[in-house]
Design a protein around this motif. Sequence first.
Motif, PDB file in Angstrom:
ATOM      1  N   ASN A  38     -44.078  47.318 -38.317  1.00  0.00           N
ATOM      2  CA  ASN A  38     -42.676  46.842 -37.956  1.00  0.00           C
ATOM      3  C   ASN A  38     -42.863  45.298 -38.413  1.00  0.00           C
ATOM      4  O   ASN A  38     -41.908  44.628 -38.488  1.00  0.00           O
ATOM      5  N   LEU A  42     -40.017  43.290 -40.477  1.00  0.00           N
ATOM      6  CA  LEU A  42     -39.282  42.335 -39.533  1.00  0.00           C
ATOM      7  C   LEU A  42     -39.513  40.763 -39.662  1.00  0.00           C
ATOM      8  O   LEU A  42     -38.762  40.098 -39.668  1.00  0.00           O
ATOM      9  N   ALA A 358     -31.424  44.673 -36.671  1.00  0.00           N
ATOM     10  CA  ALA A 358     -32.464  45.731 -36.590  1.00  0.00           C
ATOM     11  C   ALA A 358     -33.639  45.419 -35.712  1.00  0.00           C
ATOM     12  O   ALA A 358     -34.085  46.233 -34.881  1.00  0.00           O
ATOM     13  N   ALA A 359     -34.114  44.000 -35.744  1.00  0.00           N
ATOM     14  CA  ALA A 359     -35.272  43.639 -34.642  1.00  0.00           C
ATOM     15  C   ALA A 359     -34.726  43.754 -33.428  1.00  0.00           C
ATOM     16  O   ALA A 359     -35.568  43.931 -32.669  1.00  0.00           O
ATOM     17  N   TRP A 362     -34.407  47.324 -32.283  1.00  0.00           N
ATOM     18  CA  TRP A 362     -35.877  47.931 -32.075  1.00  0.00           C
ATOM     19  C   TRP A 362     -36.509  47.137 -30.945  1.00  0.00           C
ATOM     20  O   TRP A 362     -37.134  48.018 -30.014  1.00  0.00           O
ATOM     21  N   ASP A 363     -36.423  46.015 -30.801  1.00  0.00           N
ATOM     22  CA  ASP A 363     -37.472  45.401 -29.778  1.00  0.00           C
ATOM     23  C   ASP A 363     -36.842  45.321 -28.532  1.00  0.00           C
ATOM     24  O   ASP A 363     -37.413  45.390 -27.407  1.00  0.00           O
ATOM     25  N   ARG A 367     -37.719  50.234 -28.488  1.00  0.00           N
ATOM     26  CA  ARG A 367     -39.156  50.370 -28.303  1.00  0.00           C
ATOM     27  C   ARG A 367     -39.573  50.480 -26.825  1.00  0.00           C
ATOM     28  O   ARG A 367     -40.533  51.198 -26.411  1.00  0.00           O
ATOM     29  N   THR A 380     -37.644  54.213 -38.537  1.00  0.00           N
ATOM     30  CA  THR A 380     -36.427  53.974 -37.406  1.00  0.00           C
ATOM     31  C   THR A 380     -35.504  52.576 -37.909  1.00  0.00           C
ATOM     32  O   THR A 380     -34.442  52.536 -37.673  1.00  0.00           O
ATOM     33  N   THR A 381     -36.515  51.787 -37.816  1.00  0.00           N
ATOM     34  CA  THR A 381     -35.915  50.324 -37.951  1.00  0.00           C
ATOM     35  C   THR A 381     -34.939  50.072 -39.321  1.00  0.00           C
ATOM     36  O   THR A 381     -33.950  49.566 -39.446  1.00  0.00           O
ATOM     37  N   LYS A 382     -35.482  50.630 -40.181  1.00  0.00           N
ATOM     38  CA  LYS A 382     -34.937  50.362 -41.502  1.00  0.00           C
ATOM     39  C   LYS A 382     -33.559  51.394 -41.518  1.00  0.00           C
ATOM     40  O   LYS A 382     -32.510  50.873 -42.080  1.00  0.00           O
TER      41      LYS A 382
END
Length: 573
Positions: A38, A42, A358-359, A362-363, A367, A380-382
Motif C-alpha cells: 500500500n 499511496l 483513500a489513504a 485505509w490508515d 487498517r 481495498t484501497t483502490k
Amino acid sequence: MGAAQFALLDYLVLLGFLLVSTLIGVYFAWKDRRSTSNKTFLTGNKELGWVPVSFSMMASYLSSIAILGLPSEVYNRGAILWLGAVSATIAILVAARVFLPMYYNMDITSINEYLEKRFNSTAVRSLAAGVFVIQTLLYMGVVLYGPSLALGSVTGIPVWMSILLNGLVCTFYTAIGGMKAVVWTDVVQMILIYAGYIMVCVAGISHVGGIGRVIEINQQGGRLIFANWSFNPYYTYTTWNVTLSWTIGWMGAYCASQTQVQRYSAIASLEKARKALLWNIPGVSSTLLLSVLSGLVLYAVYGHCDPRFRGDIEKTDQLMPFIIQDLLRDYPGLSGLLVASVFSGSLSTLSSGYNALAAVTWDDFIRPRVSLSDRQAVYTTKAVAGMYGVLSVFIAFLAGSMESIIQASSSLIGAMTGPLLAVFVLGITIPYVRKNGALWGVCLGLAFAWWLTLGSIIYPRSGDNLPVDNAQCLAPNATLLERGSFDPPKTPDGIMAFYHISFIWISALGFVATLIFAVAVSTFFESDDKTEKLDPRYIVPFARRFMDLGDDPMKMTSYKAVPTNEQNRNSHL
C-alpha cells in the motif's frame, strides 16, 4: 452574436488530453503490477523526484476554481485578489519551516496519525479524519462542477454529461495508478494550466490594442483595486480578509492536509521535500497573478458589453472559455486546448483528493479494525479511491446552486478548513491543550462555522459587484443589467449581521473559534492528571519552553533538535 461552437479539432485536442491522462495511469498500474504494498500505491515508495512532486503540489490546489473562478471574481470585484499570492507565500513558508519537518520525520501515511500520538486519543484522530473526508468530498464536487460548466458553455454538451466524463476518467487513472500516476498527470496538467492563462491574456491584450489599453479600461471601470483597508466585514474582499483568511485557507492546504503530506512522503529526503515545497512559492504566486491579469483582460474585452446579458453565457465563471471561443474562433484547436487546461485544473485536484481520501480511509478507519493481506489491502484501497470518485460526481451536481464556484469553495470548504487547521496548530504549538480540549474545540468550531455558512446560504446577501457598462451591447435587454455600487455595503439588521459577512471570513472565524473553545475547555475543564506524559517530539521546538518539566521525560530544551529518521539511521552505521 455568440461565440462559435467546438470544431472537430477542438474535440480531438480535448479527447487527446483525457487519453494521455488515462494512459499515464495504465502505465504505472502495469509497471507496479507485482507490487503488493500500500506504501507504493499511496506514497510512491519514496521513488519520486522533488521536481514532479513540486508541480503536483501546485496543481493539487490550482483547480478549476483558480482557472475559472478567480478571473471572474476580478472581473466582478477588482484586482485586490493579487494579495492571494502574499497569503500563499506566508502559508508555504510556515509549512516548510514548522510543519514539514514534524510530519516527515514521523514517516506517517496518514497525517491524522500525528494527532493520535500528540493527544493520545484515537477519538481525536478519527474526528479529524472524518472532517477531512467530508471537506475533501465537498471540494471535489466543486472542482468537478467547474470544468463541466466550462465545457457545457462552449460545446453545448450538457453539464451532467461533462461531470460524468471528467469524474470517471479521473477516478479510473487514480484508482489503478496510485500516487505515481497522480503526480505525473499533475505535471502535464500544470503545463496546460499555464498554457490556458497565457492564451487568454495574449488573445485579449491583442484584441483591445495592447497592455496599456487593458490598464486604461480597467482604471476607468474601477477594477484596479490593489488594496481596501476598510474593516467593514460586509465587503466581499478587503486587504484584511484576503490576506488573513486566505492565509488560513492556504495553511489548511499546506500544513494540515493529507493531500500534501502524501507528497512529502513521496520524496526520498527531508531536504528535497522542503525544496519541492518552497518552489511552490513562485509557482503558486505566478499562477494567481496570471489569474488576476486574466480577469483584467476579461473586463477590458467585455466590460462594455457583458456576454451574460446578451444570453451567450449564464455565469461569469464561463468567461474564460468563452473569450477563446469568441476571439480565436478562426483557430480550431485552441478552444479545445483551453477547455483541456480547465480540465487539467480539475483532474489534478480530483486525483490528489481521491488518493488522499483513500489513504485516510485505509490508515484511519480500515487498517486498525480489519486484518487484510498486503494484496487485499492494495485492492481495498483502490476500491475506496474509486468509491470516492463516484461520490464526488453526485456532489458536483449540488455545486451549481451557488452564485459562483469561489463562493462555493470559500463557504462550504472554508467551514471545515479553519477548525481542521486549528487542531493541528493546537497540537504542535500549545502543549497544555489535551484530548478533551481538542475534541470539544473542533466540534464547537465546526458548529459555529457551519452556522454562519448555512445562514449565508439560506439568507443570501446582495452582491457588491462593481458596475459594468453595457453601452456597446446591441441586445434590447442590455439595460436590464443590475449595476453594482462603489458605496460601502450597508450593515444588516438582527441575525443577518452575522449571516451577511463576507464568505471569505468563514475559514478564519472557524479557525479562531476552535482555538478559543479548545483553550477554554483545557483551561477550565481538562483534568489535571499528569500521568499521561506528553512527548516533546510532537511539539514544535520554539513551543517546548512552555512545557511542564513533568511532561518532558526526555528533558529536551526549547530549541534542541529532534533527531530525524535519516540521522537515526546514520547513527547506527
